[in-house]
Design a protein around this motif. Structure first.
Motif, PDB file in Angstrom:
ATOM      1  N   LEU A  43       5.467  -7.158  -5.221  1.00 46.70           N
ATOM      2  CA  LEU A  43       4.511  -6.247  -5.712  1.00 46.70           C
ATOM      3  C   LEU A  43       3.054  -6.076  -4.857  1.00 46.70           C
ATOM      4  O   LEU A  43       2.642  -4.944  -4.830  1.00 46.70           O
ATOM      5  N   ALA A  44       2.799  -7.094  -4.420  1.00 40.76           N
ATOM      6  CA  ALA A  44       1.378  -7.181  -3.807  1.00 40.76           C
ATOM      7  C   ALA A  44       1.414  -6.593  -2.455  1.00 40.76           C
ATOM      8  O   ALA A  44       0.765  -5.744  -2.058  1.00 40.76           O
ATOM      9  N   ARG A  45       2.842  -6.521  -1.757  1.00 45.43           N
ATOM     10  CA  ARG A  45       3.157  -5.749  -0.516  1.00 45.43           C
ATOM     11  C   ARG A  45       3.091  -4.259  -0.718  1.00 45.43           C
ATOM     12  O   ARG A  45       2.896  -3.610   0.303  1.00 45.43           O
ATOM     13  N   LEU A  46       3.130  -3.995  -2.165  1.00 44.32           N
ATOM     14  CA  LEU A  46       3.446  -2.399  -2.310  1.00 44.32           C
ATOM     15  C   LEU A  46       1.972  -1.745  -2.115  1.00 44.32           C
ATOM     16  O   LEU A  46       1.615  -0.481  -2.272  1.00 44.32           O
ATOM     17  N   GLY A  47       1.021  -2.561  -2.110  1.00 46.95           N
ATOM     18  CA  GLY A  47      -0.600  -2.278  -1.877  1.00 46.95           C
ATOM     19  C   GLY A  47      -1.020  -1.688  -3.098  1.00 46.95           C
ATOM     20  O   GLY A  47      -1.619  -2.183  -3.935  1.00 46.95           O
ATOM     21  N   GLU A  48      -1.572  -0.327  -2.649  1.00 41.59           N
ATOM     22  CA  GLU A  48      -2.367   0.385  -3.923  1.00 41.59           C
ATOM     23  C   GLU A  48      -2.011   0.387  -5.297  1.00 41.59           C
ATOM     24  O   GLU A  48      -2.740   0.699  -6.264  1.00 41.59           O
TER      25      GLU A  48
END
Length: 77
Positions: A43-48
């Motif tokens: 989820l964090a890698r999905l960014g914005e």
């Protein structure tokens, strides 16, 4: 009798347009973290779209979470 953990500030105000998600780890057995830590990382890698926070009741749990998530998660969460 209910036992309460000390209250602490765990996050700042959410960034507008981002969904804030917290993963709370309070297990006696750190291996339980492996069931969801990879989800937090992705989820964090999905960014914005997401603001991901890890909340744990001990430094041991935080260290285990960091190990499970890997070095690529540093700075994302």
């Amino acid at each position: 009798m209910t036992r309460h953990m000390p209250r602490r500030e765990i996050a700042t105000a959410a960034t507008p347009g981002r969904l804030r998600i917290a993963f709370f780890y309070n297990h006696d057995a750190p291996h339980q973290i492996a069931h969801s830590a990879f989800i937090a990382r992705e989820l964090a890698r999905l960014g914005e779209a997401f603001e991901v926070h890890i909340v744990a009741t001990s430094e041991t749990l935080l260290a285990y979470t960091r190990r499970i998530m890997g070095p690529e998660a540093e700075g994302l969460i």
